[in-house]
Scaffold this motif. Structure first.
Motif, PDB file in Angstrom:
ATOM      1  N   GLN A   1       0.851  -1.182   0.000  1.00  0.00           N
ATOM      2  CA  GLN A   1       0.000   0.000   0.000  1.00  0.00           C
ATOM      3  C   GLN A   1       0.891   1.237   0.000  1.00  0.00           C
ATOM      4  N   GLY A   2       0.365   2.326  -0.554  1.00  0.00           N
ATOM      5  CA  GLY A   2       1.058   3.607  -0.457  1.00  0.00           C
ATOM      6  C   GLY A   2       1.965   3.896  -1.635  1.00  0.00           C
ATOM      7  N   MET A   3       2.859   4.831  -1.401  1.00  0.00           N
ATOM      8  CA  MET A   3       3.682   5.397  -2.466  1.00  0.00           C
ATOM      9  C   MET A   3       5.153   5.176  -2.164  1.00  0.00           C
TER      10      MET A   3
ATOM     11  N   HIS B   1       9.167   5.558   1.495  1.00  0.00           N
ATOM     12  CA  HIS B   1       7.830   4.975   1.356  1.00  0.00           C
ATOM     13  C   HIS B   1       6.880   5.762   2.249  1.00  0.00           C
ATOM     14  N   SER B   2       5.689   6.042   1.776  1.00  0.00           N
ATOM     15  CA  SER B   2       4.696   6.690   2.647  1.00  0.00           C
ATOM     16  C   SER B   2       3.313   6.116   2.397  1.00  0.00           C
ATOM     17  N   ILE B   3       2.484   6.169   3.428  1.00  0.00           N
ATOM     18  CA  ILE B   3       1.095   5.702   3.342  1.00  0.00           C
ATOM     19  C   ILE B   3       0.206   6.854   3.785  1.00  0.00           C
ATOM     20  N   GLU B   4      -0.917   7.014   3.099  1.00  0.00           N
ATOM     21  CA  GLU B   4      -1.824   8.104   3.463  1.00  0.00           C
ATOM     22  C   GLU B   4      -2.424   7.864   4.846  1.00  0.00           C
ATOM     23  N   GLN B   5      -2.425   8.917   5.678  1.00  0.00           N
ATOM     24  CA  GLN B   5      -3.066   8.857   6.995  1.00  0.00           C
ATOM     25  C   GLN B   5      -4.555   9.102   6.810  1.00  0.00           C
ATOM     26  N   ASN B   6      -5.398   8.334   7.510  1.00  0.00           N
ATOM     27  CA  ASN B   6      -6.838   8.534   7.355  1.00  0.00           C
ATOM     28  C   ASN B   6      -7.413   9.444   8.439  1.00  0.00           C
TER      29      ASN B   6
END
Lengths: 156, 156
Positions: free
Chosen positions: A129-131, A151-156
Motif C-alpha cells: 500500500q502507499g507510495m 515509502h509513505s502511506i496516506e493517513q486517514n
C-alpha cells in the motif's frame, strides 16, 4: 529533463509485461511524456499505444529520480513515474516493434530479467500500500550502482 | 526541466503558509529539487530549510505539469509535486527572506490570495483521499489560462 511513465496492469494474479527485443529484458509498458501532458494522461496514453488495452483503476505507486553515471560524472538524469491498473479492457497486441507482450504470474517479477531498479519498483507496486519514492544510480550500461528508497502511506 | 516540491503541514485544523513578499500571495513552503534527490527528500529538505520544522507523516498528494505561455508559445514547463504532513516537530521561523510564516484555519485556503492552481492543489490535499494529477497553463504574469485535473484512489 526527460519524464517517463510506465504502467503495470495486475489482473487475476498476473501482470502484463513487455519483453524488449534488445536485451530480452522485461518492462511495464510506457514511454516519454509529451509537452503539457499530466503524468496520468501520459501513463494511460502510452499503455494504450503499446498494448491496445484501456487500463482501469489507474493509480500512481512510485516516483523515481534516475541518474546515469560515467565514473563520478552524471551524464543523464530523468524522472520515472510508475502506475498500476487493476483491470484492462480490450484485446492486447501480442507482438509489436516495441517487443512481445504477455501476462506472467506476479511471482515471476522476482526472476524475469529486468533492470534491478525496475524489479524494486514493480515488486513494490504489486505488494504494498502507499507510495514509493527514490533515487537509482546506474552505469551507462544499466548496471545498478545504488538505490535509495522512501515509502509513505496516506493517513486517514 | 525544473522540478519544484512543496509541502502543506496540516495540524489541529490549521495549515502552515508562507506569505511571499513580492505579491503578498500565500504558498506552501517548498522549492527546487537538487540533482539526484528524490521528490520526497526534496520536499522534506525544503520544508525544513524554510520553516525550521521537521514534517511528520509526509505523503504525496498531487503532481502537476506547469506550463507558462506567452500567447500560443510555451515559454516554460516544469513539474510541481505537492506533499502534506499531518504533524510537525520544532519551533517555526516567523519571518525569513522567503516571507512570513504562520498557521491559518484550513478554510482560509478558499480566500487567501494565491495562484489559482495552488488553491486547487492545496484544497484537494486538505479535503480528499488519494492523488491528484493535472496540467495548469499560466501566463507569464501567473494568470491561470486553463486547468485539467485527474484524480485516483488506491484500490484495496
Amino acid at each position: 529533463m526527460q519524464r517517463i511513465t510506465n504502467l503495470l496492469a495486475i489482473k487475476d494474479g498476473k501482470v502484463l509485461l513487455l519483453q524488449k527485443p534488445r536485451r530480452g529484458w522485461f518492462v511495464a509498458p510506457g514511454g516519454k511524456m509529451e509537452l503539457g501532458e499530466s503524468i496520468y494522461e501520459s501513463a494511460v496514453r502510452e499503455f494504450q499505444e503499446e498494448t491496445n488495452l484501456k487500463p482501469k483503476n489507474v493509480h500512481l505507486k512510485g516516483i523515481y529520480t534516475m541518474v546515469i553515471k560515467n565514473g563520478d560524472t552524471v551524464v543523464d538524469e530523468w524522472m520515472l513515474y510508475t502506475f498500476i491498473a487493476t483491470d484492462v479492457e480490450g484485446t492486447p497486441f501480442v507482438e509489436t516493434r516495441e517487443g512481445i507482450l504477455d501476462w506472467y504470474p506476479v511471482e515471476q517479477l522476482n526472476d524475469l530479467p529486468m533492470a534491478a531498479g525496475d524489479r524494486t519498483n514493480l515488486l513494490f507496486a504489486t505488494a504494498n500500500q502507499g507510495m514509493q519514492y527514490g533515487t537509482f544510480e546506474y552505469t551507462e550500461d544499466f548496471e545498478l550502482l545504488s538505490e535509495t528508497i522512501q515509502h509513505s502511506i496516506e493517513q486517514n
